[in-house]
Design an enzyme around this catalytic site. Structure first.
Site, PDB file in Angstrom:
ATOM      1  N   ALA A   1      33.627 -28.566 -22.444  1.00 41.85           N
ATOM      2  CA  ALA A   1      32.281 -27.311 -21.764  1.00 41.85           C
ATOM      3  C   ALA A   1      31.300 -28.731 -22.618  1.00 41.85           C
ATOM      4  CB  ALA A   1      31.756 -26.289 -22.767  1.00 41.85           C
TER       5      ALA A   1
ATOM      6  N   GLY B   1      41.844 -31.140 -15.456  1.00 46.87           N
ATOM      7  CA  GLY B   1      41.872 -30.795 -16.819  1.00 46.87           C
ATOM      8  C   GLY B   1      43.034 -29.605 -16.599  1.00 46.87           C
ATOM      9  N   LEU B   2      44.171 -30.373 -17.475  1.00 51.27           N
ATOM     10  CA  LEU B   2      45.250 -30.172 -17.540  1.00 51.27           C
ATOM     11  C   LEU B   2      45.775 -29.836 -18.975  1.00 51.27           C
ATOM     12  CD1 LEU B   2      47.385 -31.457 -14.318  1.00 51.27           C
ATOM     13  CD2 LEU B   2      46.221 -29.177 -14.505  1.00 51.27           C
ATOM     14  N   ALA B   3      44.878 -29.833 -19.787  1.00 45.91           N
ATOM     15  CA  ALA B   3      45.036 -29.400 -21.386  1.00 45.91           C
ATOM     16  C   ALA B   3      45.269 -28.066 -21.060  1.00 45.91           C
ATOM     17  CB  ALA B   3      44.454 -28.982 -22.562  1.00 45.91           C
TER      18      ALA B   3
ATOM     19  N   GLU C   1      33.018  -9.958 -29.292  1.00 48.34           N
ATOM     20  CA  GLU C   1      34.762 -10.243 -30.673  1.00 48.34           C
ATOM     21  C   GLU C   1      34.442 -11.251 -31.416  1.00 48.34           C
ATOM     22  OE1 GLU C   1      37.232 -13.525 -28.559  1.00 48.34           O
ATOM     23  OE2 GLU C   1      36.630 -14.096 -30.086  1.00 48.34           O
TER      24      GLU C   1
ATOM     25  N   ARG D   1      -0.782  -6.899 -39.804  1.00 51.88           N
ATOM     26  CA  ARG D   1      -0.386  -7.627 -38.490  1.00 51.88           C
ATOM     27  C   ARG D   1      -2.763  -7.569 -38.157  1.00 51.88           C
ATOM     28  NH1 ARG D   1       1.076  -7.286 -33.945  1.00 51.88           N
ATOM     29  NH2 ARG D   1       1.304  -9.433 -33.663  1.00 51.88           N
TER      30      ARG D   1
ATOM     31  N   LYS E   1      30.647 -13.623 -20.379  1.00 51.51           N
ATOM     32  CA  LYS E   1      31.560 -14.342 -21.079  1.00 51.51           C
ATOM     33  C   LYS E   1      30.870 -14.543 -22.673  1.00 51.51           C
ATOM     34  CE  LYS E   1      35.559 -15.713 -23.205  1.00 51.51           C
ATOM     35  NZ  LYS E   1      35.698 -17.032 -24.000  1.00 51.51           N
TER      36      LYS E   1
ATOM     37  N   VAL F   1      37.675 -28.377 -18.602  1.00 50.60           N
ATOM     38  CA  VAL F   1      37.668 -29.552 -19.850  1.00 50.60           C
ATOM     39  C   VAL F   1      36.375 -29.014 -20.585  1.00 50.60           C
ATOM     40  CG1 VAL F   1      38.049 -30.735 -17.768  1.00 50.60           C
ATOM     41  CG2 VAL F   1      35.140 -30.936 -18.185  1.00 50.60           C
TER      42      VAL F   1
ATOM     43  N   HIS G   1      30.091 -11.115 -24.561  1.00 45.15           N
ATOM     44  CA  HIS G   1      32.228 -10.735 -24.898  1.00 45.15           C
ATOM     45  C   HIS G   1      32.768 -11.673 -26.089  1.00 45.15           C
ATOM     46  CE1 HIS G   1      36.069 -12.004 -25.186  1.00 45.15           C
ATOM     47  NE2 HIS G   1      36.984 -10.625 -24.749  1.00 45.15           N
ATOM     48  N   ASN G   2      32.275 -12.940 -26.258  1.00 44.18           N
ATOM     49  CA  ASN G   2      32.850 -13.263 -27.451  1.00 44.18           C
ATOM     50  C   ASN G   2      31.490 -13.148 -28.356  1.00 44.18           C
ATOM     51  OD1 ASN G   2      34.229 -14.831 -25.650  1.00 44.18           O
ATOM     52  ND2 ASN G   2      34.235 -17.170 -27.160  1.00 44.18           N
TER      53      ASN G   2
ATOM     54  N   SER H   1      39.527 -15.077 -20.666  1.00 45.70           N
ATOM     55  CA  SER H   1      39.454 -14.349 -22.141  1.00 45.70           C
ATOM     56  C   SER H   1      40.557 -14.162 -21.947  1.00 45.70           C
ATOM     57  CB  SER H   1      38.395 -14.029 -22.353  1.00 45.70           C
ATOM     58  OG  SER H   1      38.995 -13.270 -23.578  1.00 45.70           O
TER      59      SER H   1
HETATM   60  C1  6PG Z   1      38.635 -15.981 -25.363  1.00 48.10           C
HETATM   61  C2  6PG Z   1      38.517 -15.818 -26.478  1.00 48.10           C
HETATM   62  C3  6PG Z   1      37.935 -17.336 -26.520  1.00 48.10           C
HETATM   63  C4  6PG Z   1      37.771 -18.365 -27.597  1.00 48.10           C
HETATM   64  C5  6PG Z   1      36.334 -18.512 -28.917  1.00 48.10           C
HETATM   65  C6  6PG Z   1      35.873 -17.831 -30.009  1.00 48.10           C
HETATM   66  O1  6PG Z   1      38.158 -15.191 -24.952  1.00 48.10           O
HETATM   67  O2  6PG Z   1      40.136 -16.291 -25.287  1.00 48.10           O
HETATM   68  O3  6PG Z   1      36.758 -15.645 -26.937  1.00 48.10           O
HETATM   69  O4  6PG Z   1      36.839 -18.494 -26.136  1.00 48.10           O
HETATM   70  O5  6PG Z   1      38.843 -17.875 -29.090  1.00 48.10           O
HETATM   71  O6  6PG Z   1      36.944 -20.016 -28.553  1.00 48.10           O
HETATM   72  O7  6PG Z   1      36.192 -18.905 -30.395  1.00 48.10           O
HETATM   73  P1  6PG Z   1      35.167 -19.499 -32.402  1.00 48.10           P
HETATM   74  O8  6PG Z   1      35.715 -18.059 -33.325  1.00 48.10           O
HETATM   75  O9  6PG Z   1      36.016 -20.685 -32.600  1.00 48.10           O
HETATM   76  O10 6PG Z   1      34.182 -19.029 -31.744  1.00 48.10           O
END
Ligand code: 6PG
Length: 477
Positions: A78, A11-13, A191, A446, A184, A76, A187-188, A130
């Site tokens: 998900a 998967g070489l994108a 983020e 309740r 992860k 590749v 983490h997002n 990440s």
């Molecule tokens: C990372 C990023 C990466 C990507 C996410 C968030 O840790 O390198 O989080 O995984 O930027 O897909 O993207 P969205 O804002 O589109 O959900």
């Protein structure tokens, strides 16, 4: 017999290509494979001199090029494409070989795949990576799950190519099966929350003070020299300082105000709900993106009345208060995220070291920040910390931010500037520290309409009150 590769990437994108290059630049021989041959050829043509690559053009050739135990990194899309690639390679592998999924997979898929491949004697390692394209090439933060055994062979390679902070690699074995992808995912989620809080800060400085984007970029640059020093603040300043070449307007003004999302933030919230962990900061950030994208709803609502905006006298004082509110809200967002990791770990039987997670987020990843040094220290000092908010330095920081935090949220409300991130962080904080919550009344309601029972503060057991009778007698349930 020619030299074999210690690892292979299929998967070489751009992400896969950059990971492969990073591995080769660190002296590892890397087998290459891609569904279309073109990408493999291009990589070798353009970057072949960066290290030892073994280009291969069939699944069998790829597998044969690898040293044992074979280590294959799949990069590749998900979902179904990942399953298809696994099924392409698994039959060609032997017990003890390792398949790594370095994409943004849902941890539940990773658990399923790990269990299925374990049955076949193969290690499956769902790995969070990440740092985007640049991180993949120059040093990402890497969060591998999977078996301890697989980490013995894979760990040294991944630690080698990861970002380093104070000489420590931003990679650690997170825990079994889906633990890496779970972490992860959170983490997002964090983020998203971090980005939302920064965006609200911008909106406040502009809406309440009338600052121009370039001026706000300067404010962020200053903040970036202090405790908020982070990649996200740094790039925010860059984005705000940028002028659109075509119109001469601030770049931020020519971009549609509808934020998109690929889905990892949404997963975080869905799982937060399943686990019963209040991750309101992350949830508000996801909802804020959804609201921004609700074009029809927003167009229909644009004329709704709001307050009269009164100018703020002390602009510098207000900007300082926003910095304090941002810092306090950020602590809440991280506290919630770490609680979610704690809860996921307990639910799925992963023994996750929260201090180690904070440590590998200090560099390479999108949420990398000076702040994570303090988070690492907090969890190292007290691994069972119930919430970051009660740990020494953070407790002190929210104490110091108190008045500013409340005044910023109050000002936002008065001026009609939406700050869901700041507001929910403060509400969460106040709810946590409350002696009594109105949940007691909810329990009464309740029990009244559904005989759902309640517990008492002064006695063991469950009780029900016969609300429909004049006596309203209480019975043990
Ligand atoms: C990372 C990023 C990466 C990507 C996410 C968030 O840790 O390198 O989080 O995984 O930027 O897909 O993207 P969205 O804002 O589109 O959900």
């Amino acid at each position: 017999m020619s030299k074999k590769a210690s690892i292979g990437v299929t998967g070489l994108a751009v992400m896969g290509r950059n990971l492969a290059r990073n591995l080769a630049r660190h002296g590892h021989t890397v087998a290459l494979h891609n569904r279309s041959e073109q990408r493999t050829r291009e990589l070798v043509e353009q970057f072949g001199d960066e290290g030892d690559f073994i280009p291969t053009y069939s699944a069998q050739e790829f597998v044969d090029a690898l040293d044992r135990p074979r280590q294959i990194v799949i990069m590749v899309k998900a979902g179904a494409p990942t399953d298809a690639v696994i099924e392409e390679f698994a039959p060609l592998l032997e017990p003890g070989d390792v398949i790594v999924d370095a994409g943004n997979a849902h941890f539940a898929d990773t658990r399923r795949r790990e269990a299925a491949l374990r049955e076949r004697g193969l290690h499956f390692v769902g790995t969070g990576v990440s740092g985007g394209e640049e991180g993949a090439l120059h040093g990402p933060s890497i969060m591998p799950g999977g078996s301890k055994e697989s980490y013995e062979s894979l760990g040294p390679l991944f630690e080698d190519i990861s970002a380093k902070v104070d000489g420590a690699p931003c990679c650690t074995h997170i825990g079994p099966d889906g633990a890496g992808h779970f972490v992860k995912m959170v983490h997002n989620g964090i983020e998203y929350a971090d980005m939302q809080l920064i965006a609200e800060s911008f909106d406040l400085l502009r809406g309440a003070l009338g600052y121009e984007p370039a001026q706000i970029a300067e404010v962020f640059r200053t903040w970036n020299t202090g405790r908020l020093d982070s990649y996200l603040i740094e790039i925010t300043a860059e984005v705000l300082a940028h002028t659109d070449a075509a119109t001469g307007k601030p770049f931020v003004d020519i971009v549609t105000d509808q934020a998109e999302q690929k889905g990892t933030g949404r997963w975080t919230v869905q799982i937060g709900l399943d686990l019963g962990v209040p991750i309101s900061g992350i949830a508000e950030a996801v909802f804020a993106r959804s609201l921004s994208g609700s074009a029809g709803l927003r167009a229909a609502s644009r004329g709704l009345p709001g307050p009269t905006r009164v100018p703020i006298a002390d602009a510098t004082g207000f900007a300082d208060d926003v910095e304090r509110a941002l810092y306090a809200s950020k602590i809440v967002a991280y506290a919630q995220g770490f609680n979610q990791i704690q809860a996921g770990g307990a639910e799925y039987g992963w023994d996750i070291d929260l201090g180690a997670v904070a440590k590998i987020w200090r560099g390479g990843c999108i949420i990398r920040a000076k702040f994570l040094d303090d988070v690492t220290a907090a969890f190292s000092a007290e691994p069972g910390l119930p919430t970051l908010l009660t740990s020494g330095d953070f407790r002190k920081a929210v104490e110091d931010a108190q008045d500013a935090w409340r005044s910023v949220v109050a000002t936002a409300v008065k001026l009609g500037i939406p700050t869901p991130g700041f507001s929910t962080a403060l509400a969460y904080y106040d709810a946590l520290r409350a002696e009594r919550l109105p949940a007691a009344l909810v329990q009464g309601q309740r029990d009244y309409f559904g005989a759902h029972t309640y517990r008492r503060v002064d006695r063991e057991g469950s009780f029900h009150t016969a609300w429909a009778t004049p006596e309203r007698a209480e019975h043990p349930a």
